[in-house]
Motif scaffolding. Structure first.
Motif, short mmCIF file in Angstrom:
data_model
loop_
_atom_site.label_atom_id
_atom_site.label_comp_id
_atom_site.label_asym_id
_atom_site.label_seq_id
_atom_site.Cartn_x
_atom_site.Cartn_y
_atom_site.Cartn_z
N LEU A 22 0.81 -1.21 -0.24
CA LEU A 22 -0.03 0.14 -0.01
C LEU A 22 0.87 1.10 0.00
O LEU A 22 0.42 2.54 0.12
N GLU A 23 2.12 1.12 0.03
CA GLU A 23 3.01 2.27 0.04
C GLU A 23 2.86 3.17 -1.22
O GLU A 23 2.94 2.37 -2.24
N THR A 24 2.76 4.31 -1.39
CA THR A 24 2.77 5.00 -2.52
C THR A 24 3.83 6.01 -2.91
O THR A 24 3.95 6.72 -3.81
N TRP A 25 4.92 6.25 -1.98
CA TRP A 25 6.02 7.22 -2.32
C TRP A 25 6.68 7.13 -3.53
O TRP A 25 7.04 7.87 -4.13
N GLU A 26 6.75 5.86 -3.99
CA GLU A 26 7.65 5.75 -5.24
C GLU A 26 6.75 5.59 -6.31
O GLU A 26 7.41 5.55 -7.40
N ILE A 27 5.53 5.51 -6.48
CA ILE A 27 4.70 5.40 -7.60
C ILE A 27 3.76 6.55 -7.96
O ILE A 27 2.85 6.42 -8.92
N THR A 28 3.86 7.40 -7.08
CA THR A 28 2.87 8.65 -7.26
C THR A 28 3.63 9.71 -8.19
O THR A 28 4.87 9.99 -7.82
N HIS A 29 3.00 9.89 -9.37
CA HIS A 29 3.83 10.83 -10.49
C HIS A 29 3.44 12.15 -10.14
O HIS A 29 2.34 12.48 -10.15
N ARG A 30 4.46 13.07 -9.99
CA ARG A 30 4.24 14.46 -10.04
C ARG A 30 4.73 15.31 -11.16
O ARG A 30 5.51 15.02 -11.98
N GLU A 31 4.15 16.43 -11.34
CA GLU A 31 4.33 17.24 -12.54
C GLU A 31 5.88 17.51 -12.33
O GLU A 31 6.36 17.76 -11.32
N GLY A 32 6.59 17.54 -13.58
CA GLY A 32 7.83 17.58 -13.66
C GLY A 32 8.65 16.39 -13.61
O GLY A 32 9.92 16.59 -13.93
N GLY A 33 8.03 15.46 -13.28
CA GLY A 33 8.66 13.95 -13.10
C GLY A 33 8.79 13.49 -14.62
O GLY A 33 8.07 13.79 -15.51
N LYS A 34 10.14 12.68 -14.61
CA LYS A 34 10.05 12.03 -16.00
C LYS A 34 9.21 11.37 -16.58
O LYS A 34 9.12 11.25 -18.04
N PHE A 35 8.38 10.77 -16.00
CA PHE A 35 7.29 10.01 -16.61
C PHE A 35 5.90 10.60 -16.44
O PHE A 35 4.88 9.88 -16.78
N PHE A 36 5.77 11.96 -15.96
CA PHE A 36 4.52 12.38 -15.69
C PHE A 36 3.93 12.94 -17.09
O PHE A 36 4.42 13.16 -18.12
N MET A 37 2.44 12.41 -17.04
CA MET A 37 1.46 12.75 -18.20
C MET A 37 0.10 12.79 -17.75
O MET A 37 0.00 12.35 -16.78
N PRO A 38 -0.88 13.19 -18.49
CA PRO A 38 -2.14 13.25 -18.30
C PRO A 38 -2.55 11.97 -17.75
O PRO A 38 -2.19 10.94 -18.61
N GLY A 39 -3.18 11.73 -16.80
CA GLY A 39 -3.55 10.33 -16.50
C GLY A 39 -2.78 9.47 -15.63
O GLY A 39 -3.06 8.27 -15.59
N ALA A 40 -1.57 9.83 -15.46
CA ALA A 40 -0.40 9.18 -14.83
C ALA A 40 -0.83 8.60 -13.57
O ALA A 40 -0.39 7.29 -13.21
N ASN A 41 -1.80 9.05 -12.92
CA ASN A 41 -2.05 8.60 -11.56
C ASN A 41 -3.53 8.04 -11.60
O ASN A 41 -4.11 7.66 -10.33
N SER A 42 -4.22 7.96 -12.69
CA SER A 42 -5.86 7.79 -12.73
C SER A 42 -6.15 6.44 -12.42
O SER A 42 -7.18 6.23 -12.08
N ALA A 43 -5.05 5.38 -12.45
CA ALA A 43 -5.41 3.95 -12.33
C ALA A 43 -5.77 3.71 -10.96
O ALA A 43 -6.13 2.45 -10.81
N GLY A 44 -5.24 4.38 -10.04
CA GLY A 44 -5.31 4.15 -8.60
C GLY A 44 -4.34 4.86 -7.72
O GLY A 44 -3.29 5.13 -8.47
#
Length: 287
Positions: free
Chosen positions: A211-233
């Motif tokens: 359940l930890e999210t520190w490594e998987i939450t995408h933030r603006e400016g991150g190398k893989f950030f894009m619209p919908g990056a966190n929308s799966a859960g």
């Protein structure tokens, strides 16, 4: 007839094969790109096996525990007449410190999916097998690789097990890669073959306590950030459930294991993965 010198060399070659190629192998540089390497478990009885050897590929995560996963699948390989191939895609092959390039299949001029297919061909030639199809399992960062590889190359797989990916690529034609698959043909020169994916035995697995999210939450400016990056859960179980739903909406059958009392630990999920692969392998051989 062989010369006396050739006959004298042969026992040494057999001994070296037994030590370095069979059982828990040494580590080999990939012939097509020596920046990458692999180890194997090859059942020592390969030349007298009951069944023709099948191939199971295990993709490491960000920690690169490729040897540990090889060892965890050794008995499975021995009792099920399989070769286990464990690639190593090291951190920073381009010298920039990037730990995550392999997860996206492409990093600069590197196509990790093609590197893996070349490794599969190399191992097949080494042991006299043509592995047109193989099974593929990966956990965490390896789960991301496996998710995306299965979408691009379903025709190469008889089974796939996607373990606890931090980010998922949904089978969603309304979102761009990597969140969805709308522009995948423009990016990779290949369309998603859903009919081929429906023929693959598909497994997904994650710990209920992951359940930890520190490594998987995408933030603006991150190398893989894009619209919908966190929308799966927000966490891995939620994201894997979204991936399952996207597959099943396209008619792809999925077996999902949510493992009680397991945090983010791929080795604690190996038993369920092996059960799934053993069942898929039995169906393959019966067919």
């Amino acid at each position: 007839m062989q010369s006396d010198a050739a006959l004298a060399i042969q026992p040494d070659a057999d001994r070296a094969r037994a030590i370095y190629d069979l059982g828990h192998s040494t580590v080999f540089a990939a012939r097509t790109d020596p920046r990458f390497s692999y180890c194997m478990y090859v059942p020592p009885h390969i030349d007298a096996a009951k069944h023709p050897m099948e191939l199971v590929v295990i993709m490491h995560g960000t920690g690169r525990a490729f040897v540990e996963y090889r060892d965890a699948f050794a008995e499975f390989a021995r009792w099920n007449d399989c070769i286990v191939l464990c690639p190593l895609f090291p951190v920073s092959p381009l010298g920039d410190g990037n730990r995550d390039g392999f997860k996206q299949l492409r990093e600069g001029d590197i196509r990790y999916d093609q590197v893996l297919l070349d490794m599969v061909a190399e191992v097949g030639e080494k042991f006299g097998r043509d592995f047109k199809q193989f099974a593929l399992f990966g956990y965490s960062g390896g789960g991301q690789f496996v998710n995306r590889f299965a979408l691009l190359h379903p025709e190469s797989l008889w089974a796939v097990s996607i373990g606890a990916p931090g980010s998922v690529t949904l089978l969603d034609p309304d979102q761009d890669w990597w969140v969805g698959v709308r522009d995948v043909e423009a990016r990779y020169g290949k369309r998603i073959d859903v009919d081929a994916l429906r023929k693959v035995a598909v497994h997904m697995i994650v710990g209920k306590a992951d359940l930890e999210t520190w490594e998987i939450t995408h933030r603006e400016g991150g190398k893989f950030f894009m619209p919908g990056a966190n929308s799966a859960g927000k966490n891995r179980p939620e994201r894997l459930e979204s991936l399952r739903r996207s597959f099943e909406a396209a008619g792809v059958d999925v077996t999902l294991d949510m493992v009680d009392n397991v945090p983010h630990d791929g080795l604690k999920c190996v038993g369920q993965v092996q059960d799934f692969l053993a069942a898929a392998l039995a169906r393959l051989r019966n067919a």
